[in-house]
Design a protein around this motif. Sequence first.
Motif, PDB file in Angstrom:
ATOM      1  N   GLY A 148       4.091  -1.156   2.063  1.00 32.27           N
ATOM      2  CA  GLY A 148       3.173  -2.102   1.438  1.00 32.27           C
ATOM      3  C   GLY A 148       3.379  -3.530   1.920  1.00 32.27           C
ATOM      4  O   GLY A 148       2.414  -4.270   2.129  1.00 32.27           O
ATOM      5  N   THR A 183      -3.104  -0.708   3.256  1.00 31.64           N
ATOM      6  CA  THR A 183      -1.939   0.171   3.270  1.00 31.64           C
ATOM      7  C   THR A 183      -2.224   1.503   3.960  1.00 31.64           C
ATOM      8  O   THR A 183      -1.388   1.989   4.732  1.00 31.64           O
ATOM      9  CB  THR A 183      -1.438   0.402   1.835  1.00 31.64           C
ATOM     10  OG1 THR A 183      -1.048  -0.858   1.260  1.00 31.64           O
ATOM     11  CG2 THR A 183      -0.248   1.338   1.817  1.00 31.64           C
ATOM     12  N   ALA A 240       2.000  -3.892   5.411  1.00 27.61           N
ATOM     13  CA  ALA A 240       0.547  -4.033   5.361  1.00 27.61           C
ATOM     14  C   ALA A 240       0.153  -5.455   4.990  1.00 27.61           C
ATOM     15  O   ALA A 240      -0.769  -6.031   5.580  1.00 27.61           O
ATOM     16  CB  ALA A 240      -0.040  -3.041   4.356  1.00 27.61           C
TER      17      ALA A 240
END
Length: 208
Positions: free
Chosen positions: A108, A118, A111
């Motif tokens: 996460g 994600t 990202a």
Amino acid sequence: MDADPRADRVTAGRPAAGPGPDGEAAPRPADAGADAGPAPGGEAEARVEQAPADGADGAEESAEVAGRLRVALEALNRRLRKDWPDHLTPSRLSALTTIAAGGPLPVGELARRMAVSTPTVSHIVDALAKLQLIDRRPDPRDRRVCRLVLSDAGDELLDDLGRRTTGFLADRIRLLPADQRAGLAAALPALEALAAAPERPHNGGMDR
């Protein structure tokens, strides 16, 4: 966590390699007549009168510089990518350099730093893991979370790309006239500031 200097090894990996086909105040000059002090309201009025013209001229100049810079970066990036392994897309290189800079990172957080979704990063991570360029390690504080780090192979790949990229650019720079080499060196602080500027979050993915 402090940034890992390994992230600087592949200059061509980001935004030239950034999403791409896949996806970061100058000192104010002293006012004339400052010793005497401006007349009441005079400085503010002068700034108001100059602002529209300076703003319009600055925007036009910035757009022209941005266009020329974009074309130059794209041309350099195309040439640099010729030396990349076939399996290394711009998005994968961007993920590798991001992990090298801030790892170990959960998916996460990777990202967020790459400014993509994600699911998109998960696809990139799966490909990098399959190529054995990254390792997944359990978070010691939360066993449900995996953190991403470079593998030895990923570390060696970034080192190799960094050497080849630096060598190619150094050879090209040596061929420039002295005044252009000096101009390029003088522009480096501005280019580094552009690269370090925060990216705007956006939706969309990189190539897979």
